[in-house]
Design an enzyme around this catalytic site. Structure first.
Site, PDB file in Angstrom:
ATOM      1  N   HIS A  58      19.596 161.547  62.281  1.00  0.00           N
ATOM      2  CA  HIS A  58      20.949 161.211  61.821  1.00  0.00           C
ATOM      3  C   HIS A  58      21.411 162.271  60.821  1.00  0.00           C
ATOM      4  CE1 HIS A  58      24.424 158.772  61.005  1.00  0.00           C
ATOM      5  NE2 HIS A  58      24.136 158.708  59.711  1.00  0.00           N
ATOM      6  N   CYS A  60      28.929 154.516  61.595  1.00  0.00           N
ATOM      7  CA  CYS A  60      28.380 155.733  62.185  1.00  0.00           C
ATOM      8  C   CYS A  60      27.260 155.475  63.183  1.00  0.00           C
ATOM      9  CB  CYS A  60      27.896 156.669  61.082  1.00  0.00           C
ATOM     10  SG  CYS A  60      29.197 157.082  59.905  1.00  0.00           S
ATOM     11  N   GLU A  66      15.581 158.760  55.836  1.00  0.00           N
ATOM     12  CA  GLU A  66      15.247 158.790  57.263  1.00  0.00           C
ATOM     13  C   GLU A  66      13.835 159.327  57.486  1.00  0.00           C
ATOM     14  OE1 GLU A  66      17.099 160.504  61.485  1.00  0.00           O
ATOM     15  OE2 GLU A  66      18.046 161.025  59.567  1.00  0.00           O
ATOM     16  N   HIS A  80      29.950 165.639  61.404  1.00  0.00           N
ATOM     17  CA  HIS A  80      29.620 164.231  61.613  1.00  0.00           C
ATOM     18  C   HIS A  80      30.778 163.536  62.323  1.00  0.00           C
ATOM     19  CE1 HIS A  80      28.101 160.328  61.308  1.00  0.00           C
ATOM     20  NE2 HIS A  80      28.084 160.135  60.002  1.00  0.00           N
ATOM     21  N   LYS A 108      24.076 167.775  63.432  1.00  0.00           N
ATOM     22  CA  LYS A 108      25.310 167.681  62.637  1.00  0.00           C
ATOM     23  C   LYS A 108      25.528 168.933  61.798  1.00  0.00           C
ATOM     24  CE  LYS A 108      25.559 162.613  62.199  1.00  0.00           C
ATOM     25  NZ  LYS A 108      24.289 162.244  62.868  1.00  0.00           N
TER      26      LYS A 108
END
Length: 420
Positions: free
Chosen positions: A310, A170, A321, A347, A342
């Protein structure tokens, strides 16, 4: 930054996503807080535990002629659509050489995919089993190759400086853009077209991700299923599409009078070395990528006013994160408007870094941070300034945005863009 290295700028953007068939409609969807997730209507999805996904808003065959489309995996089709938009948006009127403002020998292509031509591989295997050897397409191998999107984009624009395909799950699209930046900074190329693409909405990937407990099974509320930082988040929603940008050395862009969206400041890369699928819970690997970004550039924490996180909507990943951001930037995180796009696009796996770089660049260009939707109950551990429900204006002056991407295998890649 070393004095001998070239400054890099963004001069073109392109996208095809669940929110729109180009970058403008995608941006409009992001700012509107619109979800591109829907229930799958395919017969194969009816009995699966996961029955939701975010398909592209516009089928690539609406712009790619059918004879050409039949020789391309869906992931390469997406890449070509986004690349054509980005190339034209950068002001190029033909492929390199025919457009004399760029030399083919100084032009590169770096377009990544996390999975590659998985739909071609699985579909052609079904053809082999059901219809026999003679019915398998002779185009199968060049269609399923992970480098097919980058190679086809390179052929489209006549790129000869190098055609590359980093594969890091990813983080692939983000790493592709980072690699492209380094190609220009080191003097290998003047122009590089770069980004990410993915097309994996197919029974096997959907079932496999679902059995890993990585995907949301909120089939009754597709548009509310992707909910980063919400206490009830329960996995990501699979999306598809591509995001591509044109990068140039500042000298080359200025010489041809190109419009400049932003400076591509640089990248930070690291690996967790923790688990093949689970993120390192303290965020140490992510923090190292952020530290490497800062150490390798002239980026200042005070300049960072926006982060495209992310934030896939998984219980562990979202918080790791934020821990990393706080570890590296401390109280400066409090002035960084954080968006988790997202929540709207789903995603896109290896394509995520491409469209999220486009979103980060447009956030700087428009000085607006897109919202994060579907946060009904904010996780108490979500220690950041998350932009919720509606867009937010970003300040004037020189500001920067980060695009964070992390992938299975512990891959961490962070990009920084800055206003010019």
């Amino acid at each position: 930054m070393n004095a001998t290295q070239h400054s890099v700028v963004v001069t073109g953007i392109g996208a095809t996503t669940p929110l729109g068939g180009d970058s403008a409609s995608t941006w409009d969807g992001l700012i509107a807080g619109r979800s591109g997730v829907a229930r799958l209507e395919d017969e194969w999805a009816a009995e699966l535990p996961v029955q939701i996904a975010a398909r592209v808003a516009v089928e690539p065959t609406e712009t790619i002629p059918r004879p050409q489309a039949r020789k391309l995996d869906r992931s390469a089709q997406f890449a070509l659509v986004a690349a054509r938009e980005a190339w034209a948006d950068a002001g190029f009127t033909a492929k390199a050489g025919e457009d004399t403002s760029v030399s083919p020998d100084r032009l590169g292509s770096v377009v990544a995919s996390g999975i590659g031509g998985v739909t071609t591989l699985l579909d052609q295997y079904d053809v082999l089993k059901e219809k026999g050897v003679r019915r398998v397409s002779p185009h199968t191998v060049p269609m399923l190759m992970p480098n097919s999107p980058s190679a086809n984009v390179g052929l489209e624009v006549n790129a000869r400086a190098g055609v590359h395909t980093p594969v890091s799950a990813c983080a692939s699209g983000t790493e592709a853009i980072g690699y492209a930046i380094e190609m220009i900074r080191s003097g290998r190329a003047d122009v590089v077209i770069a980004g990410g693409t993915e097309a994996a909405i197919h029974p096997l990937p959907v079932v496999a991700f679902g059995n890993m407990m990585a995907m949301s099974k909120n089939n009754d509320d597709p548009q509310g299923a992707s909910r980063p930082f919400d206490t009830d988040r329960n996995g990501f929603v699979l999306g598809e599409g591509a995001g591509v940008i044109v990068l140039e050395s500042a000298e080359h862009a200025k010489k041809r009078g190109a419009r400049i969206y932003a400076e591509a400041v640089g990248q930070g890369v690291s690996a967790d070395s923790h688990h093949i699928t689970q993120p390192e819970p303290s965020g140490n690997g992510i923090a190292l990528a952020l530290e490497n970004l800062v150490a390798g550039t002239d980026l200042e924490a005070a300049q960072i006013q926006h982060i495209n996180a992310h934030a896939t909507s998984t219980p562990q990943g979202d918080i790791a994160e934020l821990k990393a951001l706080r570890k590296v930037f401390g109280d400066d995180v409090d002035h960084m408007a954080l968006s988790a796009t997202k929540s709207m696009t789903g995603h896109l796996l290896g394509g995520a870094g491409g469209i999220e770089s486009v979103a980060s660049i447009l956030a700087l260009w428009n000085r607006t941070a897109p919202p994060t939707i579907n946060i009904e109950n904010l996780d108490p551990e979500a220690d950041a300034d998350i932009v919720r429900d509606k867009p937010r204006a970003l300040p004037e002056g020189t500001i920067a945005a980060l695009n964070n991407s992390f992938g299975f295998g512990g891959h961490n890649v962070v990009l920084a863009f800055r206003t010019v």
